[in-house]
Design an enzyme around this catalytic site. Structure first.
Site, PDB file in Angstrom:
ATOM      1  N   CYS A  68     -31.730 -17.320  -4.530  1.00 51.32           N
ATOM      2  CA  CYS A  68     -31.445 -17.227  -3.089  1.00 51.32           C
ATOM      3  C   CYS A  68     -29.934 -17.346  -2.832  1.00 51.32           C
ATOM      4  O   CYS A  68     -29.269 -18.200  -3.401  1.00 51.32           O
ATOM      5  CB  CYS A  68     -32.195 -18.334  -2.357  1.00 51.32           C
ATOM      6  SG  CYS A  68     -31.983 -18.256  -0.571  1.00 51.32           S
ATOM      7  N   CYS A  72     -28.335 -24.163   0.686  1.00 50.18           N
ATOM      8  CA  CYS A  72     -29.040 -25.402   1.083  1.00 50.18           C
ATOM      9  C   CYS A  72     -28.959 -26.410  -0.075  1.00 50.18           C
ATOM     10  O   CYS A  72     -29.486 -26.158  -1.178  1.00 50.18           O
ATOM     11  CB  CYS A  72     -30.490 -25.096   1.420  1.00 50.18           C
ATOM     12  SG  CYS A  72     -30.673 -23.667   2.526  1.00 50.18           S
ATOM     13  N   CYS A  75     -31.982 -27.598  -2.398  1.00 51.80           N
ATOM     14  CA  CYS A  75     -32.978 -26.624  -2.864  1.00 51.80           C
ATOM     15  C   CYS A  75     -32.738 -26.139  -4.288  1.00 51.80           C
ATOM     16  O   CYS A  75     -31.633 -25.707  -4.644  1.00 51.80           O
ATOM     17  CB  CYS A  75     -32.998 -25.430  -1.912  1.00 51.80           C
ATOM     18  SG  CYS A  75     -34.314 -24.256  -2.307  1.00 51.80           S
ATOM     19  N   CYS A 112     -49.950 -20.746   2.869  1.00 54.07           N
ATOM     20  CA  CYS A 112     -48.552 -20.526   3.244  1.00 54.07           C
ATOM     21  C   CYS A 112     -47.797 -19.842   2.104  1.00 54.07           C
ATOM     22  O   CYS A 112     -47.772 -20.338   0.976  1.00 54.07           O
ATOM     23  CB  CYS A 112     -47.912 -21.866   3.583  1.00 54.07           C
ATOM     24  SG  CYS A 112     -46.172 -21.709   4.002  1.00 54.07           S
ATOM     25  N   CYS A 143     -49.666 -18.389   6.948  1.00 54.76           N
ATOM     26  CA  CYS A 143     -48.326 -18.854   7.290  1.00 54.76           C
ATOM     27  C   CYS A 143     -47.375 -18.210   6.290  1.00 54.76           C
ATOM     28  O   CYS A 143     -47.721 -18.079   5.106  1.00 54.76           O
ATOM     29  CB  CYS A 143     -48.276 -20.380   7.173  1.00 54.76           C
ATOM     30  SG  CYS A 143     -46.638 -21.068   7.511  1.00 54.76           S
ATOM     31  N   CYS A 203     -44.262 -23.422  12.810  1.00 52.54           N
ATOM     32  CA  CYS A 203     -44.313 -24.579  11.915  1.00 52.54           C
ATOM     33  C   CYS A 203     -42.855 -24.940  11.645  1.00 52.54           C
ATOM     34  O   CYS A 203     -42.132 -24.152  11.036  1.00 52.54           O
ATOM     35  CB  CYS A 203     -45.038 -24.183  10.624  1.00 52.54           C
ATOM     36  SG  CYS A 203     -44.964 -25.452   9.340  1.00 52.54           S
ATOM     37  N   ARG A 276     -47.518 -32.813   9.374  1.00 50.38           N
ATOM     38  CA  ARG A 276     -47.910 -32.691   7.961  1.00 50.38           C
ATOM     39  C   ARG A 276     -47.050 -33.561   7.050  1.00 50.38           C
ATOM     40  O   ARG A 276     -45.825 -33.497   7.092  1.00 50.38           O
ATOM     41  CB  ARG A 276     -47.811 -31.231   7.513  1.00 50.38           C
ATOM     42  CG  ARG A 276     -48.248 -31.037   6.033  1.00 50.38           C
ATOM     43  CD  ARG A 276     -48.209 -29.583   5.576  1.00 50.38           C
ATOM     44  NE  ARG A 276     -48.922 -28.756   6.502  1.00 50.38           N
ATOM     45  CZ  ARG A 276     -48.370 -27.736   7.161  1.00 50.38           C
ATOM     46  NH1 ARG A 276     -47.127 -27.408   6.957  1.00 50.38           N
ATOM     47  NH2 ARG A 276     -49.079 -27.031   7.997  1.00 50.38           N
TER      48      ARG A 276
HETATM   49  N1  SAM Z   1     -36.032 -19.491   2.122  1.00 47.14           N
HETATM   50  C1  SAM Z   1     -36.723 -19.801   3.308  1.00 47.14           C
HETATM   51  C2  SAM Z   1     -35.924 -20.729   4.205  1.00 47.14           C
HETATM   52  O1  SAM Z   1     -35.340 -21.673   3.703  1.00 47.14           O
HETATM   53  O2  SAM Z   1     -35.885 -20.498   5.402  1.00 47.14           O
HETATM   54  C3  SAM Z   1     -38.108 -20.363   3.076  1.00 47.14           C
HETATM   55  C4  SAM Z   1     -38.412 -21.264   1.871  1.00 47.14           C
HETATM   56  S1  SAM Z   1     -37.641 -22.874   1.884  1.00 47.14           S
HETATM   57  C5  SAM Z   1     -37.965 -23.460   0.266  1.00 47.14           C
HETATM   58  C6  SAM Z   1     -38.650 -23.818   2.979  1.00 47.14           C
HETATM   59  C7  SAM Z   1     -38.289 -25.239   3.261  1.00 47.14           C
HETATM   60  O3  SAM Z   1     -38.611 -26.064   2.146  1.00 47.14           O
HETATM   61  C8  SAM Z   1     -36.834 -25.588   3.521  1.00 47.14           C
HETATM   62  O4  SAM Z   1     -36.445 -25.316   4.832  1.00 47.14           O
HETATM   63  C9  SAM Z   1     -36.811 -27.082   3.268  1.00 47.14           C
HETATM   64  O5  SAM Z   1     -37.074 -27.777   4.478  1.00 47.14           O
HETATM   65  C10 SAM Z   1     -37.955 -27.291   2.277  1.00 47.14           C
HETATM   66  N2  SAM Z   1     -37.470 -27.741   0.964  1.00 47.14           N
HETATM   67  C11 SAM Z   1     -36.767 -27.013   0.065  1.00 47.14           C
HETATM   68  N3  SAM Z   1     -36.492 -27.736  -1.037  1.00 47.14           N
HETATM   69  C12 SAM Z   1     -37.025 -28.966  -0.842  1.00 47.14           C
HETATM   70  C13 SAM Z   1     -37.075 -30.162  -1.618  1.00 47.14           C
HETATM   71  N4  SAM Z   1     -36.517 -30.248  -2.819  1.00 47.14           N
HETATM   72  N5  SAM Z   1     -37.721 -31.230  -1.108  1.00 47.14           N
HETATM   73  C14 SAM Z   1     -38.301 -31.149   0.112  1.00 47.14           C
HETATM   74  N6  SAM Z   1     -38.297 -30.062   0.891  1.00 47.14           N
HETATM   75  C15 SAM Z   1     -37.656 -28.972   0.427  1.00 47.14           C
HETATM   76  C1  DTB Z   2     -42.155 -27.180   4.230  1.00 44.87           C
HETATM   77  O1  DTB Z   2     -41.725 -27.820   5.212  1.00 44.87           O
HETATM   78  N1  DTB Z   2     -42.344 -27.704   3.029  1.00 44.87           N
HETATM   79  C2  DTB Z   2     -42.774 -26.680   2.087  1.00 44.87           C
HETATM   80  C3  DTB Z   2     -43.016 -25.459   3.000  1.00 44.87           C
HETATM   81  N2  DTB Z   2     -42.481 -25.890   4.263  1.00 44.87           N
HETATM   82  C4  DTB Z   2     -42.530 -24.134   2.624  1.00 44.87           C
HETATM   83  C5  DTB Z   2     -41.804 -26.476   0.981  1.00 44.87           C
HETATM   84  C6  DTB Z   2     -41.608 -27.730   0.155  1.00 44.87           C
HETATM   85  C7  DTB Z   2     -40.752 -27.375  -0.984  1.00 44.87           C
HETATM   86  C8  DTB Z   2     -40.557 -28.525  -1.918  1.00 44.87           C
HETATM   87  C9  DTB Z   2     -39.610 -28.195  -2.996  1.00 44.87           C
HETATM   88  C10 DTB Z   2     -40.095 -27.230  -4.032  1.00 44.87           C
HETATM   89  O2  DTB Z   2     -41.282 -27.303  -4.465  1.00 44.87           O
HETATM   90  O3  DTB Z   2     -39.299 -26.411  -4.497  1.00 44.87           O
HETATM   91 FE1  SF4 Z   3     -32.863 -20.304  -0.009  1.00 46.85          FE
HETATM   92 FE2  SF4 Z   3     -33.867 -22.675  -0.676  1.00 46.85          FE
HETATM   93 FE3  SF4 Z   3     -32.263 -22.443   1.443  1.00 46.85          FE
HETATM   94 FE4  SF4 Z   3     -34.741 -21.384   1.526  1.00 46.85          FE
HETATM   95  S1  SF4 Z   3     -34.243 -23.545   1.351  1.00 46.85           S
HETATM   96  S2  SF4 Z   3     -32.822 -20.433   2.215  1.00 46.85           S
HETATM   97  S3  SF4 Z   3     -34.985 -20.752  -0.623  1.00 46.85           S
HETATM   98  S4  SF4 Z   3     -31.690 -22.064  -0.717  1.00 46.85           S
END
Ligand code: SAM
Ligand code: DTB
Ligand code: SF4
Length: 332
Positions: A68, A72, A75, A112, A143, A203, A276
């Site tokens: 990506c 963030c 992530c 989702c 979702c 959501c 949730r």
């Molecule tokens: N890429 C898209 C976006 O960020 O809009 C969708 C997927 S992203 C992984 C969805 C959400 O997962 C993020 O907004 C964040 O709140 C959550 N997330 C990502 N990494 C995480 C982590 N290590 N622990 C908890 N939540 C996480």
């Molecule tokens: C949300 O709030 N939590 C989910 C879903 N929306 C997409 C994602 C959690 C991701 C946790 C980190 C991972 O497994 O990479």
């Molecule tokens: Fe990309 Fe992760 Fe940010 Fe979603 S949360 S936009 S997958 S870097």
């Protein structure tokens, strides 16, 4: 904690209607109530709006992992960090449908689908729309979370039958810039407005445990509860540890009592939203989860994996909900 714990039982002065004009003083007043008063209030609001003995079960699938362009800091899927995640291409529809079928068999009621994109391209969106229609045909709520969405894409997803769009505000306006620089909070709010306008349910929630203060967590709740309409689903994620990302240097898991306070405050401020317990349940004891359910949480992700990190195993969730007398897709 700088937020004062109040002496009076009604310090929050809350109203049970779905208000969108919460003040910081009110939110902090609720959060800082004596614990028993806060949980009693949250449980009362919960019972007025939901079956207090039922929890929704959602299942998560990463349909496009890693690589990506966004930064963030929490992530594992950002191409800017090395968290050991191997980038993949968008999955085939047939594989997604097979995973959705398996999730339904395992007790999920919502499916989702998540993609590691900044925003979808036209061609990607065509494929995701086909997936949505096919998953919905299995009798699951759908979702997707695909990054930023313009109104045209939101409308196409609505036409495909999408029920919910996940797009998190993540954290407070004050803490936001220390975690993400490639998209603004305002960008996220605009995506939510497009989703709303297209008639798709929202959501939206955030992450705690990244090094933010209690004030930032309350700031996140204020953002969510003061949106033009409350999100129908509010995921509260405890940061799931991943190595090699910037947040791993600042992360601090919240004190469990603070987690319950946050859930209870969310329940009172957004009385009709499903709250949730999302990422991070792997770190929660059964007792902490039970307290969160008592405080108004009423949804979980089931399945051994989230996107790239672990979730509690099914047998543990089945046993916990059964010990608590909570019904869910797992018991049906
Ligand atoms: N890429 C898209 C976006 O960020 O809009 C969708 C997927 S992203 C992984 C969805 C959400 O997962 C993020 O907004 C964040 O709140 C959550 N997330 C990502 N990494 C995480 C982590 N290590 N622990 C908890 N939540 C996480
Ligand atoms: C949300 O709030 N939590 C989910 C879903 N929306 C997409 C994602 C959690 C991701 C946790 C980190 C991972 O497994 O990479
Ligand atoms: Fe990309 Fe992760 Fe940010 Fe979603 S949360 S936009 S997958 S870097």
């Amino acid at each position: 904690m700088k937020v004062a714990v109040a002496a009076g039982a009604n310090a929050g002065g809350y109203s049970q209607s779905a208000r969108t004009d919460w003040t910081r003083a009110e939110a902090e007043g609720l959060y800082g109530l004596p614990f028993a008063d806060l949980v009693f209030k949250a449980q009362s609001v919960h019972r007025e709006n939901f079956d207090a003995n039922h929890v929704e079960t959602a299942s998560l699938l990463s349909i496009k992992t890693g690589g990506c362009p966004e930064d963030c800091g929490y992530c594992s899927q950002s191409a800017r960090y090395d968290a050991g995640v191997k980038p993949t291409r968008l999955m085939d529809r047939s594989d997604v449908v097979a995973a959705a079928r398996a999730a339904k068999r395992a007790g999920a009621t919502r499916f989702c689908m998540a993609a590691a994109w900044r925003s979808p391209k036209d061609r990607d969106l065509d494929q995701v729309c086909d997936m949505v229609t096919a998953v919905k045909a299995l009798g699951l709520e759908t979702c997707v979370t695909l990054g930023m969405l313009d109104i045209r894409h939101a409308e196409r997803l609505a036409e495909a039958g999408l029920d919910f769009y996940n797009h998190n505000l993540d954290t407070s306006p004050e803490f936001y810039a220390s975690v993400i620089t490639t998209r603004s909070l305002q960008d996220r709010i605009e995506t939510l407005a497009n989703v709303r306008e297209a008639g798709i349910k929202i959501c939206s929630g955030g992450i705690v445990g990244m090094g933010e203060d209690i004030e930032d967590r309350i700031g996140l709740l204020l953002l969510l509860a003061n949106l033009p309409g409350h999100p129908e689903s509010v995921p509260i994620n405890l940061w799931n540890e991943v190595k090699g990302v910037p947040v791993s240097a600042t992360a601090k898991r919240p004190d469990p009592i603070a987690t319950v306070r946050l859930v209870a405050t969310a329940r009172i401020m957004m009385p009709k939203s499903v709250v949730r317990l999302s990422a991070g349940r792997q770190y929660m004891s059964d007792e902490l989860q039970a307290l969160c359910f008592l405080a108004g949480a009423n949804s979980i992700f089931i399945g051994d994996m989230l996107l790239t990190t672990k979730n509690p195993q099914a047998h543990r969730d089945v046993a916990l909900l059964s010990r608590l007398g909570i019904t869910s897709g797992l018991s049906e």
